[in-house]
Design an enzyme around this catalytic site. Structure first.
Site, PDB file in Angstrom:
ATOM      1  N   GLU A  83      -7.143 -22.453  65.148  1.00 30.88           N
ATOM      2  CA  GLU A  83      -6.564 -23.765  65.456  1.00 30.88           C
ATOM      3  C   GLU A  83      -7.360 -24.412  66.584  1.00 30.88           C
ATOM      4  O   GLU A  83      -6.888 -25.306  67.251  1.00 30.88           O
ATOM      5  CB  GLU A  83      -5.077 -23.674  65.757  1.00 30.88           C
ATOM      6  CG  GLU A  83      -4.654 -22.552  66.644  1.00 30.88           C
ATOM      7  CD  GLU A  83      -3.136 -22.439  66.724  1.00 30.88           C
ATOM      8  OE1 GLU A  83      -2.494 -23.428  67.068  1.00 30.88           O
ATOM      9  OE2 GLU A  83      -2.624 -21.341  66.465  1.00 30.88           O
ATOM     10  N   CYS A 120      -0.688 -20.131  64.338  1.00 34.25           N
ATOM     11  CA  CYS A 120      -1.085 -18.723  64.481  1.00 34.25           C
ATOM     12  C   CYS A 120      -0.925 -17.906  63.205  1.00 34.25           C
ATOM     13  O   CYS A 120      -1.550 -16.856  63.058  1.00 34.25           O
ATOM     14  CB  CYS A 120      -0.280 -18.050  65.585  1.00 34.25           C
ATOM     15  SG  CYS A 120      -0.397 -18.902  67.149  1.00 34.25           S
ATOM     16  N   HIS A 244       3.663 -11.245  66.129  1.00 31.94           N
ATOM     17  CA  HIS A 244       2.881 -12.268  66.830  1.00 31.94           C
ATOM     18  C   HIS A 244       3.315 -12.272  68.297  1.00 31.94           C
ATOM     19  O   HIS A 244       4.516 -12.324  68.596  1.00 31.94           O
ATOM     20  CB  HIS A 244       3.119 -13.638  66.194  1.00 31.94           C
ATOM     21  CG  HIS A 244       2.549 -14.761  67.019  1.00 31.94           C
ATOM     22  ND1 HIS A 244       1.216 -14.803  67.360  1.00 31.94           N
ATOM     23  CD2 HIS A 244       3.124 -15.847  67.603  1.00 31.94           C
ATOM     24  CE1 HIS A 244       0.995 -15.880  68.101  1.00 31.94           C
ATOM     25  NE2 HIS A 244       2.129 -16.525  68.259  1.00 31.94           N
TER      26      HIS A 244
HETATM   27  P1  HMG Z   1       8.328 -21.421  82.043  1.00 30.69           P
HETATM   28  O1  HMG Z   1       9.375 -22.458  82.066  1.00 30.69           O
HETATM   29  O2  HMG Z   1       7.204 -21.616  82.993  1.00 30.69           O
HETATM   30  O3  HMG Z   1       8.899 -20.010  82.369  1.00 30.69           O
HETATM   31  O4  HMG Z   1       7.741 -21.327  80.584  1.00 30.69           O
HETATM   32  P2  HMG Z   1      10.431 -19.541  82.558  1.00 30.69           P
HETATM   33  O5  HMG Z   1      11.018 -20.176  83.770  1.00 30.69           O
HETATM   34  O6  HMG Z   1      11.174 -19.682  81.249  1.00 30.69           O
HETATM   35  O7  HMG Z   1      10.171 -18.007  82.874  1.00 30.69           O
HETATM   36  C1  HMG Z   1       9.641 -17.161  81.896  1.00 30.69           C
HETATM   37  C2  HMG Z   1      10.414 -15.834  81.951  1.00 30.69           C
HETATM   38  O8  HMG Z   1      10.144 -15.228  83.212  1.00 30.69           O
HETATM   39  C3  HMG Z   1      11.937 -15.989  81.867  1.00 30.69           C
HETATM   40  O9  HMG Z   1      12.410 -14.872  81.149  1.00 30.69           O
HETATM   41  C4  HMG Z   1      12.370 -15.914  83.331  1.00 30.69           C
HETATM   42  O10 HMG Z   1      13.698 -15.463  83.493  1.00 30.69           O
HETATM   43  C5  HMG Z   1      11.362 -14.893  83.844  1.00 30.69           C
HETATM   44  P3  HMG Z   1      13.611 -15.043  80.102  1.00 30.69           P
HETATM   45  O11 HMG Z   1      14.783 -15.505  80.876  1.00 30.69           O
HETATM   46  O12 HMG Z   1      13.160 -16.085  79.114  1.00 30.69           O
HETATM   47  O13 HMG Z   1      13.723 -13.674  79.492  1.00 30.69           O
HETATM   48  N1  HMG Z   1      11.150 -14.975  85.309  1.00 30.69           N
HETATM   49  C6  HMG Z   1      11.092 -13.896  86.107  1.00 30.69           C
HETATM   50  N2  HMG Z   1      11.223 -12.564  85.850  1.00 30.69           N
HETATM   51  C7  HMG Z   1      11.117 -11.696  86.907  1.00 30.69           C
HETATM   52  N3  HMG Z   1      10.877 -12.107  88.183  1.00 30.69           N
HETATM   53  C8  HMG Z   1      10.733 -13.426  88.478  1.00 30.69           C
HETATM   54  C9  HMG Z   1      10.837 -14.375  87.410  1.00 30.69           C
HETATM   55  N4  HMG Z   1      10.743 -15.728  87.336  1.00 30.69           N
HETATM   56  C10 HMG Z   1      10.942 -16.087  86.047  1.00 30.69           C
HETATM   57  N5  HMG Z   1      10.494 -13.811  89.731  1.00 30.69           N
HETATM   58  C11 HMG Z   1       7.289 -20.829  78.332  1.00 30.69           C
HETATM   59  C12 HMG Z   1       7.840 -20.290  79.633  1.00 30.69           C
HETATM   60  C13 HMG Z   1       7.296 -19.713  77.292  1.00 30.69           C
HETATM   61  C14 HMG Z   1       8.211 -21.961  77.834  1.00 30.69           C
HETATM   62  C15 HMG Z   1       5.863 -21.360  78.558  1.00 30.69           C
HETATM   63  O14 HMG Z   1       5.017 -20.328  78.975  1.00 30.69           O
HETATM   64  C16 HMG Z   1       5.261 -22.044  77.352  1.00 30.69           C
HETATM   65  O15 HMG Z   1       5.510 -23.226  77.077  1.00 30.69           O
HETATM   66  N6  HMG Z   1       4.394 -21.313  76.586  1.00 30.69           N
HETATM   67  C17 HMG Z   1       3.710 -21.884  75.405  1.00 30.69           C
HETATM   68  C18 HMG Z   1       4.572 -21.877  74.176  1.00 30.69           C
HETATM   69  C19 HMG Z   1       4.853 -20.473  73.691  1.00 30.69           C
HETATM   70  O16 HMG Z   1       4.123 -19.546  73.963  1.00 30.69           O
HETATM   71  N7  HMG Z   1       5.914 -20.331  72.870  1.00 30.69           N
HETATM   72  C20 HMG Z   1       6.240 -19.068  72.261  1.00 30.69           C
HETATM   73  C21 HMG Z   1       6.857 -19.224  70.872  1.00 30.69           C
HETATM   74  S1  HMG Z   1       5.899 -20.307  69.840  1.00 30.69           S
HETATM   75  C22 HMG Z   1       4.566 -19.338  69.315  1.00 30.69           C
HETATM   76  O17 HMG Z   1       4.562 -18.153  69.476  1.00 30.69           O
HETATM   77  C23 HMG Z   1       3.428 -20.058  68.651  1.00 30.69           C
HETATM   78  C24 HMG Z   1       2.168 -20.221  69.493  1.00 30.69           C
HETATM   79  O18 HMG Z   1       1.476 -18.995  69.562  1.00 30.69           O
HETATM   80  C25 HMG Z   1       1.293 -21.316  68.892  1.00 30.69           C
HETATM   81  C26 HMG Z   1       0.904 -21.223  67.430  1.00 30.69           C
HETATM   82  O19 HMG Z   1       1.604 -20.737  66.559  1.00 30.69           O
HETATM   83  O20 HMG Z   1      -0.140 -21.765  67.154  1.00 30.69           O
HETATM   84  C27 HMG Z   1       2.470 -20.632  70.925  1.00 30.69           C
END
Ligand code: HMG
Length: 445
Positions: A83, A120, A244
Site C-alpha cells: 500500500e 494489509c 495481523h
Molecule cells: P493513542 O491514542 O495514542 O494511544 O493511539 P492510547 O491512548 O489509546 O494508548 C494505547 C494503549 O496504551 C492503551 O491500551 C492505553 O491504555 C495504553 P488499551 O487501553 O487500548 O488496552 N497506555 C498505557 N499502558 C501502560 N502504561 C502507560 C500507558 N499509557 C497508555 N503509561 C492508536 C492508539 C492505536 C489509536 C494509534 O496508535 C493509531 O491510530 N494507530 C494506527 C491505526 C492502527 O494501527 N489501528 C489498528 C487496527 S487497523 C489495522 O490493523 C490496519 C492497519 O494495519 C492498516 C492497513 O490495513 O493497511 C493499520
C-alpha cells in the site's frame, strides 16, 4: 488434491531503528510504558535513504531464490502486495523483477506479474492468487514469488506515528511446500468501512480508535465464516495463531475475544464456570444493553484466569516476538507473525510437523480472512535459514533529530536529500530518477 503452500520465506527489515521508549516517548512527553506495555512496541524499523519498497522486496527475493537454488525460469509468477506504491500503473513487481535480472542469469519474461491492493490483507490475497494459480494447474511446474513490502509511515503528529515500520517479506508458493500447506477452508469478514485509507495521498487518513473496533468486528465475522466450513474451533486445535499485528496490543484485544468465542460450549467454559460463571447467552436477556454489559464483565473476568493466560502465552505471545522490534509492516505483518512463532518453536526445539496454525489476516477498509496452515516435514530447516535477528541487531539507532530527517527524506511531497546512515553491502539500492519519472535501481557488490 495437490498440496500447495509456502515453500520458503525471507524477511528484510529497513536498516534504521527508532527506539520508542528511549527516543520517541521523551520527545512526545509520554510515559515509555505507553509504548512498551500499552501498544506492546519497543522499536520501529525505517528504511535508510537508499532503501524503499522495491529494494527491500528485491533483497528479500534474492535471498529466497539463492537459498532455494532457483533461476528465473523456475518462477512463473511474481506478485507484490503493497500500500506504499509510487506508481499507479506500472506494478512494483516489474521493478523487482528488473532488479533480480541484474544479478541472475536469464529473465522473467514468461512470468505473470501484478500488484495486489486491499490494505494489509493484500499480502494474504496475493498468496491466495498464487495458490489458486497452482491448484488450477496453470503453473507448468513453476513456483510463484509473493512479496509483501511496505514503508508504513504516518503523518508527523498522527497517533499512528507510534506504530510505524518498514520491511518486506518474500514467500515462495509451490507444490509440495517445505514450510506450510495452506488450507482450502477460508472465512471472510468484509464490509465497506472508512477507518484507514489513502485517497491518492502518501500518508493515511486514520480514525485510529475506530480502526481498532473495525479490526475486531471483521475478524469475528471471518472466524464465524471459517467455522461454517471448517467446523467449530477448539483452543487445542492450533499450536499458534499468527494474526495481523499493527501493534501487539491490538492482537492482545483480538486474542481475548477469540478465546471467549472458541471456548464457548467446551469443557473449558465448564471448568471456568466455578471461577467466573458461564458465558452470558443472548436468549437469557430481555434487554440488549444488559446482555452487552454481562458479556463485557465476563470478558474482563476471563482475562484474569490462568486458563486464558496459559493459552495466550503459548499460542499468541510467540507470534509477537518480531513485531515488538519492527512495528507495523502493513502487508507483511501477518507473515512476520507466522515467522516469529515458528522461530520461537525452532529455538525451543519443538517438533511441530503436522501441527496447525490458525492465521488471521486483516486490511483496513475493511476485510479479515482466516484460514489454517499445516506444518510440513522441513519447516525447521526453512525457519533456521532466517537471519532476521542479525538484521534487527545491525540496525542504525536514530536520534530523534535523525528520525525527523529520515521521515522527511521519505516524504514524497518534500524534496529533501540526506546522507545515508548505513553502507549498502551486497544489495539493491535506489539509484535516482529516470527521464520518465521512473525510479532506478542498481546492485551494490
Ligand atoms: P493513542 O491514542 O495514542 O494511544 O493511539 P492510547 O491512548 O489509546 O494508548 C494505547 C494503549 O496504551 C492503551 O491500551 C492505553 O491504555 C495504553 P488499551 O487501553 O487500548 O488496552 N497506555 C498505557 N499502558 C501502560 N502504561 C502507560 C500507558 N499509557 C497508555 N503509561 C492508536 C492508539 C492505536 C489509536 C494509534 O496508535 C493509531 O491510530 N494507530 C494506527 C491505526 C492502527 O494501527 N489501528 C489498528 C487496527 S487497523 C489495522 O490493523 C490496519 C492497519 O494495519 C492498516 C492497513 O490495513 O493497511 C493499520
Amino acid at each position: 488434491m495437490t498440496n500447495v503452500g509456502i515453500d520458503a520465506v525471507e524477511i528484510w527489515t529497513g536498516k534504521l531503528k527508532l527506539d520508542l521508549a528511549e527516543t520517541f516517548a521523551p520527545e512526545k512527553g509520554d510515559d515509555p510504558a505507553k509504548y512498551t506495555k500499552g501498544l506492546g512496541l519497543f522499536e520501529s524499523s525505517f528504511p535508510d535513504t537508499y532503501e524503499d519498497i522495491v529494494t527491500m522486496g528485491a533483497n528479500a527475493s534474492k535471498r529466497l531464490m539463492e537459498r532455494k537454488g532457483l533461476e528465473p525460469e523456475d518462477i512463473g509468477r511474481i506478485d507484490v502486495a503493497t500500500e506504499s506504491s509510487f506508481d499507479n500503473s506500472k506494478p512494483i513487481s516489474t521493478y523487482i523483477a528488473g532488479c533480480l535480472e541484474q544479478t541472475f542469469d536469464g529473465d522473467f519474461h514468461h512470468a505473470n506479474k501484478g500488484e495486489r491492493k486491499f490494505a494489509c490483507v493484500a499480502g494474504t490475497q496475493a498468496v491466495d492468487d498464487a495458490y489458486n494459480w497452482i491448484r488450477a494447474g496453470r503453473n507448468r511446474g513453476r513456483s510463484a514469488i509473493v512479496v509483501a513490502t511496505d514503508t508504513a509511515l504516518y503523518k508527523r503528529g498522527d497517533p499512528g506515528e507510534a506504530t510505524q515500520g518498514a520491511g518486506a517479506v518474500a514467500m515462495l508458493i509451490s507444490e509440495d511446500p517445505d514450510l506450510v500447506e495452506l488450507s482450502s477452508d477460508q472465512g471472510y469478514g468484509s464490509a465497506d468501512e472508512t477507518d484507514f485509507l489513502k485517497p491518492n495521498q502518501q500518508f493515511p487518513s486514520v480514525d485510529g480508535k475506530r480502526s481498532v473496533q473495525v479490526y475486531l468486528a471483521r475478524m469475528r465475522e471471518a472466524l464465524v465464516d471459517y467455522e461454517s466450513v471448517a467446523g467449530d474451533i477448539h483452543p487445542e486445535d492450533f499450536v499458534y495463531a499468527p494474526f495481523h499485528t499493527p501493534f501487539p496490543g491490538m492482537v492482545r484485544k483480538a486474542a481475548l475475544l477469540a478465546y471467549r468465542h472458541i471456548t464457548r460450549d467446551t469443557e473449558i467454559e465448564e471448568e471456568l464456570a466455578a471461577e467466573i460463571g458461564r458465558q452470558p447467552r443472548e436468549e437469557a436477556f430481555d434487554d440488549w444493553d444488559d446482555y452487552v454489559e454481562a458479556v463485557q464483565e465476563y470478558t474482563d473476568a476471563l482475562k484474569g484466569t490462568d486458563h486464558y493466560a496459559d493459552w495466550y502465552d503459548a499460542t499468541i505471545d510467540p507470534t509477537l516476538d518480531i513485531a515488538r522490534h519492527v512495528g507495523n509492516w502493513y502487508t507483511g505483518s501477518v507473515h512476520v507473525a507466522r515467522a516469529a512463532c515458528l522461530k520461537r518453536a525452532y529455538e525451543e526445539g519443538r517438533d511441530l510437523t503436522g501441527e496447525r496454525l490458525l492465521v488471521g489476516s486483516y486490511g483496513s477498509g475493511a476485510q479479515a480472512e482466516i484460514h489454517h496452515e499445516t506444518l510440513q516435514d522441513s519447516w525447521e530447516e526453512e525457519i533456521a535459514a532466517l537471519n532476521i535477528d542479525e538484521q534487527i541487531d545491525a540496525r542504525y539507532d536514530l536520534s530523534f533529530e535523525e528520525y525527523e530527517q529520515v521521515h522527511a527524506a521519505h516524504d514524497h511531497s518534500k524534496d529533501r536529500d540526506f546522507e545515508e546512515f548505513t553502507a549498502p553491502d551486497g544489495e539493491f539500492v535506489f539509484d535516482g530518477w529516470g527521464r520518465m519519472g521512473e525510479r532506478k535501481y542498481r546492485f551494490v557488490e
